[in-house]
Design a protein around this motif. Structure first.
Motif, PDB file in Angstrom:
ATOM      1  N   VAL A 266      -3.478   4.381   5.789  1.00  0.00           N
ATOM      2  CA  VAL A 266      -2.826   3.412   5.365  1.00  0.00           C
ATOM      3  C   VAL A 266      -2.165   3.525   6.757  1.00  0.00           C
ATOM      4  O   VAL A 266      -2.444   2.160   7.789  1.00  0.00           O
ATOM      5  CB  VAL A 266      -1.595   2.943   4.356  1.00  0.00           C
ATOM      6  N   LEU A 267      -1.276   3.889   7.594  1.00  0.00           N
ATOM      7  CA  LEU A 267      -0.602   4.053   8.622  1.00  0.00           C
ATOM      8  C   LEU A 267      -1.566   4.230   9.708  1.00  0.00           C
ATOM      9  O   LEU A 267      -1.524   2.953  11.189  1.00  0.00           O
ATOM     10  CB  LEU A 267       0.457   4.951   8.901  1.00  0.00           C
ATOM     11  N   THR A 268      -2.601   5.016   9.927  1.00  0.00           N
ATOM     12  CA  THR A 268      -3.572   5.291  10.974  1.00  0.00           C
ATOM     13  C   THR A 268      -4.822   3.543  11.030  1.00  0.00           C
ATOM     14  O   THR A 268      -4.504   2.475  11.898  1.00  0.00           O
ATOM     15  CB  THR A 268      -4.746   5.460  10.784  1.00  0.00           C
ATOM     16  N   VAL A 269      -4.913   2.503   9.795  1.00  0.00           N
ATOM     17  CA  VAL A 269      -5.321   0.858   9.518  1.00  0.00           C
ATOM     18  C   VAL A 269      -4.415   0.248  10.453  1.00  0.00           C
ATOM     19  O   VAL A 269      -4.889  -0.099  11.430  1.00  0.00           O
ATOM     20  CB  VAL A 269      -5.664   0.733   8.740  1.00  0.00           C
ATOM     21  N   ALA A 270      -2.651   0.524  10.027  1.00  0.00           N
ATOM     22  CA  ALA A 270      -2.032   0.092  10.536  1.00  0.00           C
ATOM     23  C   ALA A 270      -1.702  -0.155  11.763  1.00  0.00           C
ATOM     24  O   ALA A 270      -1.318  -1.428  12.534  1.00  0.00           O
ATOM     25  CB  ALA A 270      -0.737  -0.035   9.532  1.00  0.00           C
TER      26      ALA A 270
ATOM     27  N   CYS B 179       0.843  -1.291   0.001  1.00  0.00           N
ATOM     28  CA  CYS B 179      -0.095  -0.002  -0.074  1.00  0.00           C
ATOM     29  C   CYS B 179       0.791   0.882   0.241  1.00  0.00           C
ATOM     30  O   CYS B 179       0.540   2.253  -0.604  1.00  0.00           O
ATOM     31  CB  CYS B 179      -0.863  -0.141   0.965  1.00  0.00           C
ATOM     32  N   LEU B 180       2.091   1.741   1.115  1.00  0.00           N
ATOM     33  CA  LEU B 180       2.500   2.397   1.280  1.00  0.00           C
ATOM     34  C   LEU B 180       3.714   2.759  -0.781  1.00  0.00           C
ATOM     35  O   LEU B 180       3.968   3.915  -0.920  1.00  0.00           O
ATOM     36  CB  LEU B 180       3.283   2.384   1.762  1.00  0.00           C
ATOM     37  N   GLY B 181       4.156   1.308  -0.894  1.00  0.00           N
ATOM     38  CA  GLY B 181       4.749   1.777  -2.804  1.00  0.00           C
ATOM     39  C   GLY B 181       3.702   1.789  -3.758  1.00  0.00           C
ATOM     40  O   GLY B 181       4.161   2.693  -4.416  1.00  0.00           O
ATOM     41  N   THR B 182       2.373   1.884  -2.881  1.00  0.00           N
ATOM     42  CA  THR B 182       1.611   2.184  -4.470  1.00  0.00           C
ATOM     43  C   THR B 182       0.995   4.143  -4.221  1.00  0.00           C
ATOM     44  O   THR B 182       1.510   4.638  -4.895  1.00  0.00           O
ATOM     45  CB  THR B 182       0.294   1.327  -4.114  1.00  0.00           C
ATOM     46  N   LEU B 183       1.568   4.247  -3.263  1.00  0.00           N
ATOM     47  CA  LEU B 183       0.917   4.965  -3.177  1.00  0.00           C
ATOM     48  C   LEU B 183       2.442   6.756  -3.482  1.00  0.00           C
ATOM     49  O   LEU B 183       2.381   7.633  -3.428  1.00  0.00           O
ATOM     50  CB  LEU B 183       1.088   5.649  -1.446  1.00  0.00           C
ATOM     51  N   ALA B 184       3.472   6.173  -3.997  1.00  0.00           N
ATOM     52  CA  ALA B 184       4.570   6.661  -4.448  1.00  0.00           C
ATOM     53  C   ALA B 184       4.458   6.985  -6.141  1.00  0.00           C
ATOM     54  O   ALA B 184       5.004   7.915  -6.465  1.00  0.00           O
ATOM     55  CB  ALA B 184       5.852   5.700  -3.947  1.00  0.00           C
TER      56      ALA B 184
END
Length: 132
Positions: free
Chosen positions: A121-125, A18-23
């Motif tokens: 994403v970080l909040t959900v994690a 998910c974080l990679g996709t946000l790049a």
């Protein structure tokens, strides 16, 4: 790994994906910012050809005698547009936009979307790591 310590291995994989996709939107935002800084005010040279419901294509003159050519974003189709010359543009060698401010608007939306997505994403994690 702090807050993701409590995540299962596959949750961590999903987090990284998910974080990679946000790049990806960051790349588009950087491209639009670069275009805003390095482009030139110019006008079309010759006629512009617009397809119905599709992009407009044309050529333009850049400083130093260089010629640009390609799609022109932001032009709308008109029946007589092919007969219009000297349409003002903001352009580089292989790109052009009808309105320079569109580049900043798109970059701001892409940066904002990336920041919002990353926070989500970080909040959900973080919440998920506390539940496990």
């Amino acid at each position: 790994m702090g807050p993701v310590k409590g995540l299962k291995w596959w949750h961590r994989v999903v987090l990284v994906v998910c974080l990679g996709t946000l790049a990806v939107p960051l790349w588009f935002a950087a491209r639009n910012t670069y275009r805003f800084v390095t482009g030139h005010r110019t006008a079309t040279k010759g006629y512009v050809h617009c397809n119905w419901g599709g992009p407009c294509r044309g050529t333009w003159q850049l400083p130093g005698g260089r010629q640009g050519r390609g799609d022109i974003e932001g032009l709308t189709f008109q029946d007589d547009e092919e007969l219009v010359t000297d349409i003002p543009l903001y352009a580089g060698e292989d790109w052009a936009v009808a309105d320079r401010s569109d580049l900043l608007v798109h970059a701001a939306l892409e940066f904002g979307g990336t920041a919002t997505g990353t926070a989500l994403v970080l909040t959900v994690a973080w919440i998920r790591s506390r539940d496990l």
